[in-house]
Design an enzyme around this catalytic site. Sequence first.
Site, short mmCIF file in Angstrom:
data_model
loop_
_atom_site.label_atom_id
_atom_site.label_comp_id
_atom_site.label_asym_id
_atom_site.label_seq_id
_atom_site.Cartn_x
_atom_site.Cartn_y
_atom_site.Cartn_z
N SER A 40 0.85 -1.14 -0.13
CA SER A 40 -0.18 -0.08 0.04
C SER A 40 0.96 1.35 -0.12
CB SER A 40 -0.83 -0.02 1.04
OG SER A 40 -2.04 0.99 1.06
N ASN A 41 0.24 2.41 0.41
CA ASN A 41 1.18 3.52 0.36
C ASN A 41 0.60 4.57 1.53
OD1 ASN A 41 -1.41 5.47 -0.65
ND2 ASN A 41 -0.89 4.13 -2.37
#
Length: 216
Positions: free
Chosen positions: A27-28
Amino acid sequence: MPEIKGKKILITAGPTHEAIDPVRFISNHSSGKMGIAIAEEALASGAEVTLICGPSNVSSSKEIKRINVQSAQNMFDAVMTEQATHDVLILSAAVADYRPKFVAENKIKKKDSKLTIELEPTPDILASLGERKRADQLLVGFALETDNELDNAKGKLKKKDCDLIVLNSLQDAGAGFGHDTNKVTILDRHNNISTFELKTKAEVAKDILRTIIAFK
Ligand code: CTP
């Protein structure tokens, strides 16, 4: 667009989670705050708002139709189902560009040898909308850049066939992921560029909606 009132606005927000196995994902750092601020401002301006949101702890008003999704593919599917009935499409989500090619069915166990995960590209939601949007729909993309910002943003605007693109710079203190403030530059397809000061995300949302109203 003369006003936001009565318009149907679709907004994507937040990160996506791309599963590696049942307990891990890629993810981020996106919090969803910017996209949700736009959704709230659009609602306050009298729009009918659909929010397609990746995993985020930020809540939204009950008058907003919120569709929660996990992966880029889920977000793509939800956007494609919803897009035709909307006048304005604002894609602020930080969609993962790559996902594991194979998702392990069971938790990957630790071994002494190194582990390589093969990644494949996710569908580009903004580019797909650029290809299929109607002339009466307005498409707004976001660009997050760390270098060569204006040129990269102009390139994205053209390549993904957007009407407007909101450039976020990670070089500005207090701007970007997780912060309550942001500093943006908005470019349009006619090469107009508007720069804004560091502001709360609610104020930035107002600037974005004003720029959408003024766009011809
Ligand atoms: N976007 C999207 N679907 C993807 C990737 C990005 O819809 N799979 C959208 C984002 O919501 C944003 C815009 O495309 O509106 C630009 O995203 P960004 O990550 O800045 O650009 P990329 O095209 O992914 O290019 P790069 O990562 O190489 O900068």
